[in-house]
Design an enzyme around this catalytic site. Structure first.
Site, PDB file in Angstrom:
ATOM      1  N   ASP A  50       0.834  -1.205   0.000  1.00 48.21           N
ATOM      2  CA  ASP A  50       0.000   0.000   0.000  1.00 48.21           C
ATOM      3  C   ASP A  50       0.872   1.260   0.000  1.00 48.21           C
ATOM      4  O   ASP A  50       1.897   1.315   0.681  1.00 48.21           O
ATOM      5  CB  ASP A  50      -0.872  -0.014   1.265  1.00 48.21           C
ATOM      6  CG  ASP A  50      -1.874   1.120   1.282  1.00 48.21           C
ATOM      7  OD1 ASP A  50      -2.836   1.056   0.502  1.00 48.21           O
ATOM      8  OD2 ASP A  50      -1.682   2.074   2.061  1.00 48.21           O
ATOM      9  N   GLU A  76      13.458 -15.668  -0.985  1.00 43.92           N
ATOM     10  CA  GLU A  76      13.627 -16.885  -0.160  1.00 43.92           C
ATOM     11  C   GLU A  76      12.389 -17.777  -0.248  1.00 43.92           C
ATOM     12  O   GLU A  76      12.468 -18.984  -0.109  1.00 43.92           O
ATOM     13  CB  GLU A  76      13.796 -16.501   1.323  1.00 43.92           C
ATOM     14  CG  GLU A  76      15.164 -16.017   1.706  1.00 43.92           C
ATOM     15  CD  GLU A  76      15.148 -15.600   3.185  1.00 43.92           C
ATOM     16  OE1 GLU A  76      14.558 -16.315   4.035  1.00 43.92           O
ATOM     17  OE2 GLU A  76      15.716 -14.525   3.476  1.00 43.92           O
TER      18      GLU A  76
HETATM   19  C1  NOJ Z   1      -4.404   3.112  -0.786  1.00 48.29           C
HETATM   20  C2  NOJ Z   1      -5.567   2.201  -0.541  1.00 48.29           C
HETATM   21  O1  NOJ Z   1      -5.900   1.563  -1.747  1.00 48.29           O
HETATM   22  C3  NOJ Z   1      -6.680   3.060   0.004  1.00 48.29           C
HETATM   23  O2  NOJ Z   1      -7.899   2.366   0.066  1.00 48.29           O
HETATM   24  C4  NOJ Z   1      -6.248   3.583   1.349  1.00 48.29           C
HETATM   25  O3  NOJ Z   1      -7.226   4.479   1.831  1.00 48.29           O
HETATM   26  C5  NOJ Z   1      -4.910   4.333   1.274  1.00 48.29           C
HETATM   27  N1  NOJ Z   1      -3.944   3.642   0.471  1.00 48.29           N
HETATM   28  C6  NOJ Z   1      -4.327   4.524   2.655  1.00 48.29           C
HETATM   29  O4  NOJ Z   1      -3.863   3.310   3.176  1.00 48.29           O
END
Ligand code: NOJ
Length: 534
Positions: free
Chosen positions: A209, A251
């Protein structure tokens, strides 16, 4: 005889079809109105029959769900709303038994304000070692009453919140998502252990993310428009972090897909060097309007930017953050931009659906891997959620001007006649489902050869068993204005008509699949795509 498809080899990720599950809205196994792992396990045969190679789960960890689980309180615990760790382990094994790999989502930029580290940092006070894991600072102004800098938020609103003792902490998203300090070795160590924790449990990959946001300018200097480098986007230190992650993934034979929103293609490709991430989402393609020249340019740019680093492209039309494809393509503005989301935009769903069907064949014929967001295979439109039912923090943080992202997160319709369309809930689901979704239900589409579901099943089958799909070269073919035509290997040809009038098909031996009927003269109607074998 078809060439062996790499989905069955260790290079499976180079041309996989990966289905995104938003667990809260996929299927509800215990009837409480929120989707869960029991619901997913019961529906694994559906995913296997659809023919996907892997499933990416958005976060399922312990979380107050302020940002739909992207506020993680503990990576080693499944949120009780979703189930237990033992169930997750069973799910991973059962999916693998059906030939479906599991990808989990790691959110390294921030944690929940309920995470043990943040609770301890609050208790320990200014100057403590616990606070060094985050970005705590005194404020500016005579009494420290002003935030330490002026960084813009990824959601609207402030990026700093003041705590009782007067210090401020940084959060690029909501105040409930404090940013971690990636200059601290303990932060790196912990994430390396989290990666191992999930690889040990048999996951095949990790989605990262906000992958380009982790590292911050150490001075936390004010943001200046146009000044490079940006104080918190795409800092050079990130590459060192991802090299160490790659060594761990290697790994276990695991793979990464990074959420990297960067307009600069050279900077983007740096994340995909052979010792960094395997793949990253193609947001330029996701935001691209339904326009032949723009699409062709985006496809060319994508392939050109990936080629030097040897990474496969990914093709994404939607996800849990953006407007659903059939709705977007049914509007005058067919691109996607967070800044322009509103309710009440005129939408021609018939047109959008035709285009989404054609776009499905386009993306599935391009070189690389393809992401399908749950409900995309049903042609679900974006829902307009009553304002008082919206849960996405983007809505409240915008002061109510942005409807947020809940419209693409509505619980799936499984059976047309059952309460809550068979989502499984015995009480109302966490987000309301529109009253006219019976026609989208899986059981209706199951028996309809012209349904979106039937198209996806057939397309995935042809792609999986036929030659020429996935990784490999692409060459454009001469075509009339507004028509995209390209060939892959083994005589595979894809033609997409974005012009207003029907187009003649190139000479071919076999028509493999069409997104809609050809006209009486055998021509390809507007907003329709075909796969041919010459
Ligand atoms: C991207 C994610 O796809 C989204 O849903 C989220 O709100 C933000 N990152 C923050 O983690």
């Amino acid at each position: 005889m078809a060439a062996p498809h790499s989905s069955r080899t260790e290079d499976w990720w180079r041309d996989a079809v990966i289905y995104q599950v938003y667990p809260r809205s996929f299927a509800d196994g215990d009837g409480d109105g929120t989707g869960d792992l029991a619901g997913v396990r019961a529906r694994l045969p559906y995913l296997a029959e659809l023919g996907v190679d892997a499933v990416w789960f958005t976060p399922w960890y312990l979380s107050p769900l302020v940002d739909g689980g992207y506020d993680v309180a503990d990576y080693r615990t499944i949120d009780p709303t979703f189930g237990t760790l033992a169930e997750a382990e069973k799910l991973i094994a059962e999916a693998r038994g059906l030939g479906v790999r599991v990808i989990v989502d790691i959110v390294p930029n921030h944690v929940s304000d309920q995470h043990a580290w943040f609770r301890a940092a609050l208790d320990a006070g200014p100057g403590s070692a616990e606070r060094e894991l985050f970005h705590f600072r005194p404020g500016r102004g005579e009494h420290g009453e002003l935030p330490p800098n002026d960084w813009p938020s990824q959601f609207s609103g402030r990026t700093w919140t003041r705590v009782e003792d007067g210090e401020w902490y940084l959060h690029l998203f909501t105040p409930e998502q404090p940013d971690l300090n990636w200059a601290h070795p303990a932060v790196r160590r912990e994430h390396e252990e989290v990666l191992r924790f999930w690889f040990e449990r048999g996951v095949a990959g990790v989605r990262i993310d906000s992958a380009a946001l982790l590292a911050k300018d150490p001075a936390l200097a004010d943001f200046e428009e146009g000044v490079d480098p940006h104080p918190y986007i795409d800092q050079d230190e990130l590459h060192d972090i991802y090299r160490s992650w790659r060594a761990i993934a290697d790994e276990y034979g695991g793979v990464f897909v990074g959420e990297v929103w960067l307009p600069d293609s050279e900077r983007f490709a740096r994340y995909l060097r052979p010792d960094e991430l395997h793949t990253a989402f193609n947001f330029n393609f996701l935001s691209c309007p339904w326009d032949p020249d723009r699409l062709r340019r985006t496809i060319d740019d994508t392939l050109a930017e990936h080629a030097p680093v040897g990474a496969p492209a990914t093709w994404v039309l939607c996800n849990h953050d953006v407007t659903r494809t059939v709705t977007r393509y049914g509007r005058t503005d067919t691109g996607f931009d967070f800044a322009t989301k509103t309710y009440g935009t005129p939408t021609d769903l018939g047109l959008g659906t035709r285009r989404a069907r054609a776009a499905a064949l386009l993306t599935l014929a391009l070189p690389g891997s393809v992401y399908v967001y749950q409900g995309e295979e049903l042609g679900l439109p974006e829902a307009e959620i009553p304002l008082d039912r919206i849960q996405d923090p983007m809505h409240a943080r915008s002061g109510g001007t942005d409807p947020g992202r809940d419209g693409c997160r509505v619980p799936l319709p499984w059976s047309a006649e059952a309460p809550w369309y068979g989502f499984g809930a015995t009480t109302e689901p966490w987000l309301p489902q529109p009253g006219d979704w019976a026609e989208y239900a899986v059981d209706r589409q199951d028996t309809d050869p012209d349904s979106m579901l039937a198209l996806y099943r057939e397309a995935l089958l042809v792609r999986r068993t036929g030659a020429g799909f996935g990784d490999g070269p692409l060459s454009w073919l001469p075509a009339p204005d507004g028509v995209l035509a390209f060939t892959r290997t083994d005589g595979l040809v894809c033609v997409v008509n974005l012009a207003a009038t029907p187009a003649d098909l190139p000479p071919h031996g076999e028509l493999l699949l069409a997104s809609g009927a050809l006209d009486a003269d055998g021509r390809l109607p507007s907003d329709t795509a075909v796969w041919l074998r010459s």
